[in-house]
Scaffold this motif. Structure first.
Motif, PDB file in Angstrom:
ATOM      1  N   THR A  32      -6.704 -11.559  28.136  1.00 16.71           N
ATOM      2  CA  THR A  32      -5.486 -10.757  28.110  1.00 16.71           C
ATOM      3  C   THR A  32      -4.662 -11.131  26.894  1.00 16.71           C
ATOM      4  O   THR A  32      -4.512 -12.307  26.561  1.00 16.71           O
ATOM      5  N   ASN A  33      -4.127 -10.126  26.225  1.00 17.41           N
ATOM      6  CA  ASN A  33      -3.246 -10.350  25.088  1.00 17.41           C
ATOM      7  C   ASN A  33      -1.809 -10.430  25.600  1.00 17.41           C
ATOM      8  O   ASN A  33      -1.107  -9.431  25.687  1.00 17.41           O
ATOM      9  N   TRP A  34      -1.376 -11.642  25.956  1.00 12.92           N
ATOM     10  CA  TRP A  34      -0.054 -11.845  26.523  1.00 12.92           C
ATOM     11  C   TRP A  34       1.023 -11.750  25.450  1.00 12.92           C
ATOM     12  O   TRP A  34       0.765 -12.027  24.274  1.00 12.92           O
ATOM     13  N   GLY A  38      -0.301 -14.490  23.084  1.00 17.39           N
ATOM     14  CA  GLY A  38      -1.540 -13.828  22.721  1.00 17.39           C
ATOM     15  C   GLY A  38      -2.684 -14.115  23.683  1.00 17.39           C
ATOM     16  O   GLY A  38      -2.490 -14.210  24.889  1.00 17.39           O
ATOM     17  N   MET A  39      -3.885 -14.315  23.131  1.00 13.42           N
ATOM     18  CA  MET A  39      -5.083 -14.533  23.942  1.00 13.42           C
ATOM     19  C   MET A  39      -5.423 -16.018  24.111  1.00 13.42           C
ATOM     20  O   MET A  39      -6.459 -16.356  24.680  1.00 13.42           O
ATOM     21  N   LYS A  68      -6.376 -12.210  19.158  1.00 10.69           N
ATOM     22  CA  LYS A  68      -4.956 -12.262  18.827  1.00 10.69           C
ATOM     23  C   LYS A  68      -4.394 -13.612  19.248  1.00 10.69           C
ATOM     24  O   LYS A  68      -4.342 -13.929  20.437  1.00 10.69           O
ATOM     25  N   THR A  76      -4.848 -15.487  14.347  1.00 11.37           N
ATOM     26  CA  THR A  76      -5.557 -14.235  14.627  1.00 11.37           C
ATOM     27  C   THR A  76      -6.799 -14.159  13.746  1.00 11.37           C
ATOM     28  O   THR A  76      -6.733 -14.443  12.544  1.00 11.37           O
TER      29      THR A  76
END
Length: 505
Positions: A32-34, A38-39, A68, A76
């Motif tokens: 999940t890209n929080w 991020g991930m 990400k 990234t």
């Protein structure tokens, strides 16, 4: 302590707190890209199984996806296992994909050696390496040296453990053997790590510690490990300590070798008193663009030892695990050895040409390297804007991570039987070795950076493998767990515990 007020440091501290909370949740393969982080939480949660996790993500995303990282962390990067992307970056558009500054910062311990170099420096060092490795003197030395080291060092240890029925870590044996050989070939010094006493050697341990610490820099924000390096705490403190120990060892070897050569009056033969470092020093003066110094020799030595020690030991470990767990493969190798390397039932003094006749063993080695490449990923960094064959747009200064481990597990490259161990996929109907493009089988890199030592590596692997398989049977200890380690080299996490029995040959 103004550094503690940098935004990226505050984010890094926040990430650590968030991750501790996230660990309470059940593990999940989804990523999940929080917001903000991020991930990274997903990557950290699956760090213990990172190669399989990345392979799964790549399959879910068509072979290429963008990771990400947290905001403000410059973490990234683009990950790919698409062989057409690999071909594009490593060959067709080679000039646009360099090692880059980020790679050089992560692998700063390698100095200005060939693995860290780009442009003119890389060109000069590759030319120098090519000149030395293709020299008749080196080839003659290398063939005789490997066979002699197997006979005088490896075989006595295996005889000892087999006669006493000792359970032993075969990975440790290979690491000791290849450390000795790398030191002797590169530095002209044999530390004798491999003997029946299995001695503790501080500089060999330091070498292992360096590799373990360097992977840490790949899975945490750059600001975190740089802060640890600045404060000399945690993993970075261990890295600095190991770096210091190994540098002391290398510089001492360089000094001793230079003194020995300056005092020696006897002419050298082609088989004796050869080492790569001395040859490099002699050739460097003839090739423009290289400044000969102790630091140049140190950086060269370390890069060559990384190439010649751990790639070979990792390759041997996975190879013997596969042979031990595939009896029909072992039987075919024995038949081939009997046909080509024996004279009236006894081992003969074979040469490189005869080793080259072991086609099935060659296929076994290739298949093992396909599934378990010693270097599981490659770094690249884009110079200018580009579009990959997969359609992904690449901005300048984008970090590219190429998963060699995942490439060996892609149906698009190897077909539906990609997880089957099939040495036959490397052998033609006429019984010859099939050529496979390097951008599909990338264990030895691809394009202009293809490993110059590829042929030498195969010679060494075949000599060692044939000697052990013909004389011994390797039994993996029942219940021993086998999985990749979390390191920049694909070692086994728990080693390879085996019992060795001598064959009646």
């Amino acid at each position: 302590m103004a550094i503690l007020f940098y935004p990226e440091i505050l984010v890094a501290i926040f990430l650590c707190l968030l991750f501790l909370c996230h660990l309470r949740c059940n593990k999940s393969r989804t990523i999940t890209n929080w917001p903000v982080v991020g991930m990274l939480p997903g990557l950290l949660q699956n760090a213990s199984n990172v190669h399989e996790y990345v392979t799964w993500l790549l399959k879910q995303n068509g072979g290429t996806f963008e990771f990400k990282g947290p905001w403000f962390t410059n973490m990234t990067f683009m990950v790919t296992s698409d062989h057409m992307n690999i071909h594009h970056m490593f060959s067709k558009n080679f000039s646009n994909y360099t090692k880059g500054q980020k790679f050089q910062e992560i692998f700063d311990v390698l100095g200005d050696g060939i693995f860290n170099s780009d442009s003119d420096s890389w060109t000069c060092q590759r030319k120098l390496l090519h000149t030395v490795l293709k020299d008749k003197k080196f080839k003659l030395f290398f063939e005789q040296f490997v066979k002699g080291k197997v006979e005088k060092s490896l075989i006595p240890v295996l005889d000892h453990v087999s006669s006493f029925g000792i359970e032993v870590d075969l990975q440790d044996i290979f690491q000791r053997f290849t450390f000795d050989t790398a030191c002797l070939v590169v530095l002209g010094f044999d530390p004798n790590c491999l003997s029946i006493e299995f001695p503790d050697v501080s500089h060999a341990k330091a070498f292992d510690q360096l590799e373990e610490c360097l992977l840490y820099r790949h899975i945490v924000p750059e600001s975190c490990w740089k802060l640890q390096r600045w404060l000399q705490i945690g993993i970075e403190k261990k890295l600095s300590s190991a770096w210091k120990i190994f540098d002391q060892f290398i510089y001492k070897c360089i000094s001793s070798r230079q003194e020995e050569l300056s005092q020696s009056k006897a002419p050298k033969t082609e088989e004796e008193n050869f080492d790569l470092l001395t040859a490099f020093g002699e050739q460097a003066e003839e090739i423009g663009g290289i400044i000969k110094s102790d630091k140049f020799l140190r950086d060269t030595a370390l890069n060559l030892m990384v190439a010649g020690r751990d790639t070979i030991s990792a390759g041997l470990t996975w190879l013997f695990w596969i042979v031990a767990t595939h009896p029909h493969v072992e039987a075919k190798i024995l038949e081939e050895i009997k046909e080509h390397l024996l004279d009236n039932g006894k081992s003969k003094d074979f040469n490189i040409d005869e080793i080259g006749k072991l086609v099935y063993l060659h296929g076994v080695i290739c298949e093992s390297l396909r599934l378990y490449p010693p270097v599981p990923f490659e770094h690249k960094c884009s110079v200018q804007f580009d579009i990959l064959p997969s359609g992904h747009s690449i901005k300048p200064n984008t970090t590219m991570l190429c998963s060699l481990y995942s490439m060996g597990r892609m149906e698009s490259i190897w077909g539906q039987d990609y997880m089957d161990f099939k040495p036959e996929r490397w052998i033609s109907e006429r019984g010859r070795i099939l050529h496979t493009p390097s951008f599909k089988f990338i264990a030895f890199n691809a394009g202009p950076r293809t490993c110059i030592g590829k042929d030498i590596a195969f010679i060494q692997l075949k000599i060692i493998a044939s000697a052990i398989i013909w004389n011994y049977h390797v039994h993996v200890v029942e219940g021993h767990p086998v999985s990749p380690s979390i390191s920049i080299l694909l070692h086994m996490k728990h080693g390879l515990k085996v019992r060795i029995s001598k064959r009646n040959v």
